[in-house]
Structures are given as structure tokens and as C-alpha cells.
Motif scaffolding. Structure first.
Motif, PDB file in Angstrom:
ATOM      1  N   GLY A  80      51.833  46.084  52.577  1.00 20.02           N
ATOM      2  CA  GLY A  80      51.689  45.185  51.488  1.00 20.02           C
ATOM      3  C   GLY A  80      51.335  43.662  51.659  1.00 20.02           C
ATOM      4  N   ALA A  81      52.251  43.341  52.808  1.00 22.00           N
ATOM      5  CA  ALA A  81      51.750  42.101  53.101  1.00 22.00           C
ATOM      6  C   ALA A  81      50.320  41.734  53.591  1.00 22.00           C
ATOM      7  N   PHE A  82      49.838  42.696  54.407  1.00 24.98           N
ATOM      8  CA  PHE A  82      48.536  42.633  54.561  1.00 24.98           C
ATOM      9  C   PHE A  82      47.612  42.539  53.317  1.00 24.98           C
ATOM     10  N   ALA A  83      47.915  43.286  52.401  1.00 25.45           N
ATOM     11  CA  ALA A  83      47.118  43.607  51.161  1.00 25.45           C
ATOM     12  C   ALA A  83      47.445  42.459  50.193  1.00 25.45           C
ATOM     13  N   TYR A  84      48.461  41.636  50.227  1.00 22.61           N
ATOM     14  CA  TYR A  84      48.739  40.678  49.453  1.00 22.61           C
ATOM     15  C   TYR A  84      47.503  39.656  48.979  1.00 22.61           C
ATOM     16  N   PRO A  85      47.161  39.264  49.957  1.00 25.22           N
ATOM     17  CA  PRO A  85      46.044  37.994  49.941  1.00 25.22           C
ATOM     18  C   PRO A  85      44.746  38.857  49.134  1.00 25.22           C
ATOM     19  N   VAL A  86      44.371  39.906  49.612  1.00 28.76           N
ATOM     20  CA  VAL A  86      43.393  40.483  48.724  1.00 28.76           C
ATOM     21  C   VAL A  86      43.590  40.634  47.192  1.00 28.76           C
ATOM     22  N   ARG A  87      45.064  41.049  47.024  1.00 25.71           N
ATOM     23  CA  ARG A  87      45.408  41.400  45.792  1.00 25.71           C
ATOM     24  C   ARG A  87      45.282  40.231  44.841  1.00 25.71           C
ATOM     25  N   LEU A  88      45.758  38.922  45.541  1.00 31.86           N
ATOM     26  CA  LEU A  88      45.705  37.640  44.848  1.00 31.86           C
ATOM     27  C   LEU A  88      44.146  37.238  44.612  1.00 31.86           C
ATOM     28  N   ALA A  89      43.220  37.534  45.540  1.00 36.95           N
ATOM     29  CA  ALA A  89      42.007  37.037  45.245  1.00 36.95           C
ATOM     30  C   ALA A  89      41.174  37.980  44.272  1.00 36.95           C
ATOM     31  N   LEU A  90      41.672  39.272  44.224  1.00 33.03           N
ATOM     32  CA  LEU A  90      41.072  40.312  43.128  1.00 33.03           C
ATOM     33  C   LEU A  90      41.509  39.890  41.550  1.00 33.03           C
ATOM     34  N   ARG A  91      42.920  39.512  41.537  1.00 31.43           N
ATOM     35  CA  ARG A  91      43.452  39.001  40.559  1.00 31.43           C
ATOM     36  C   ARG A  91      42.635  37.638  39.904  1.00 31.43           C
ATOM     37  N   LEU A  92      42.255  36.857  40.890  1.00 33.60           N
ATOM     38  CA  LEU A  92      41.559  35.714  40.560  1.00 33.60           C
ATOM     39  C   LEU A  92      40.061  35.710  40.151  1.00 33.60           C
ATOM     40  N   VAL A  93      39.521  36.739  40.712  1.00 34.47           N
ATOM     41  CA  VAL A  93      38.059  36.896  40.731  1.00 34.47           C
ATOM     42  C   VAL A  93      37.600  37.629  39.552  1.00 34.47           C
ATOM     43  N   LEU A  94      38.357  38.958  39.216  1.00 40.27           N
ATOM     44  CA  LEU A  94      37.943  39.720  38.165  1.00 40.27           C
ATOM     45  C   LEU A  94      38.399  39.371  36.862  1.00 40.27           C
ATOM     46  N   ALA A  95      37.596  39.533  36.063  1.00 38.68           N
ATOM     47  CA  ALA A  95      38.034  38.875  34.612  1.00 38.68           C
ATOM     48  C   ALA A  95      38.339  40.138  33.580  1.00 38.68           C
ATOM     49  N   SER A  96      37.878  41.301  33.753  1.00 39.45           N
ATOM     50  CA  SER A  96      38.340  42.143  32.558  1.00 39.45           C
ATOM     51  C   SER A  96      39.391  43.126  33.179  1.00 39.45           C
ATOM     52  N   PRO A  97      40.294  43.203  32.120  1.00 39.36           N
ATOM     53  CA  PRO A  97      41.565  43.931  32.486  1.00 39.36           C
ATOM     54  C   PRO A  97      41.043  45.436  33.027  1.00 39.36           C
ATOM     55  N   LYS A  98      40.193  46.055  32.714  1.00 39.51           N
ATOM     56  CA  LYS A  98      39.599  47.348  33.231  1.00 39.51           C
ATOM     57  C   LYS A  98      39.465  47.386  34.473  1.00 39.51           C
TER      58      LYS A  98
END
Length: 163
Positions: A80-98
Motif C-alpha cells: 500500500g505504501a508503494f501504491a499510495y503515490p499512484v493512488r494520489l496521482a490517479l485521484r488528481l488526474v481522473l475527473a469522472s467518478p466512474k
């Protein structure tokens, strides 16, 4: 002492020392029960994966399987620690809830896969050929358990809302 209205839940401050002690013992018991249930589920999952992948996994006795169950949480946290930066980046980049939901699902599966690889690698006495296969199996089993849990929750929610 604060005045209590009929039907109000008592506050912690309003409880007597005996009631506080009983509440603490009850919550401790509940916490230990939940912890035992989670540990049993993880051990059952490890045993299931070990059985289904018995041609790929060799263990030096039962101890490594118990170690694998114990290492599941720390390895999950590490993944999870390795995936956390990717998770944050995806939340910032992706606009649609789906799209966010789909990315979150894919990232969750990837994190589970990575955690299973860590467990296979870090468990003493566990020798795995083609480690990605049991890790993929673990990911699929956890995804199926998640889907089953969601289905049961939705079914329970529907039965409570529509008598």
C-alpha cells in the motif's frame, strides 16, 4: 452529573466505574474476537492458496504457512505504501467518478498482487516456483470475497429497507 433524558444514550462521563470497566472488558473482547476472525480468514486464505497451488508452493512444514498469514498485514501495508503515490496521482488526474472507481479497483488488485508477492518472498521456509501464479490466485480470491461481501451487504440493505 448531566441530566439524562429518557431514551438518551449515557455518556462515558455518566457511567459508573463498574460500568466503565465492564464496557472496557466488552470492547476488548469484541476487538479480540474481530482480530481472531480476521486472523482465521487470512489463515484460511493462505491454506486455500497453498492447497490450490500445491504444485508451485513448497513449505518446510506448517510453520511457513502460519508465517505467511502473519506477514500478510505488514506486506499489505508495504504494498500500500508503494501504491499510495499512484493512488494520489490517479485521484488528481481522473475527473469522472466512474473512471476513478475503475482505477481504484485496478490499483487495489495490483496492491493485493504486490502484497502476495511480498508474502511469498519474505516468508521463511516458503519456496515458490512461478510466484506470480499464486499471487494472481490470491488476488482473484480476495476480489471474489470482496464481491461476495458487497453482494451480501446490498442484499441485507435491501431487506432492511423493504420489509
Amino acid at each position: 452529573m448531566h441530566p439524562q433524558h429518557p431514551g438518551d444514550e449515557p455518556t462515558w462521563a455518566a457511567l459508573s466505574p463498574r460500568e466503565k470497566a465492564l464496557a472496557a472488558v466488552g470492547m476488548t473482547g469484541l476487538g479480540l474476537g474481530v482480530l481472531a476472525l480476521v486472523a482465521a480468514a487470512v489463515l484460511l486464505g493462505v491454506l486455500t492458496i497453498g492447497y490450490l497451488s500445491r504444485d508451485l508452493i513448497e513449505a518446510d512444514g506448517a510453520g511457513p504457512l502460519i508465517w505467511a498469514a502473519l506477514l500478510f498485514l505488514p506486506c499489505g501495508l508495504l504494498a500500500g505504501a508503494f501504491a499510495y503515490p499512484v493512488r494520489l496521482a490517479l485521484r488528481l488526474v481522473l475527473a469522472s467518478p466512474k473512471a476513478k472507481r475503475r482505477a481504484e479497483t485496478a490499483l487495489s488488485a495490483g496492491t493485493t498482487f504486490l502484497a502476495a508477492l511480498f508474502v511469498e518472498t519474505l516468508t521463511p521456509g516458503l519456496h515458490v516456483q512461478h510466484p506470480w501464479l499464486p499471487a494472481l490466485l490470491a488476488t482473484l480470491l480476495i476480489a471474489l470475497a470482496h464481491l461476495a461481501t458487497n453482494h451480501l451487504e446490498a442484499r441485507t440493505h435491501r431487506s432492511h429497507n423493504h420489509p
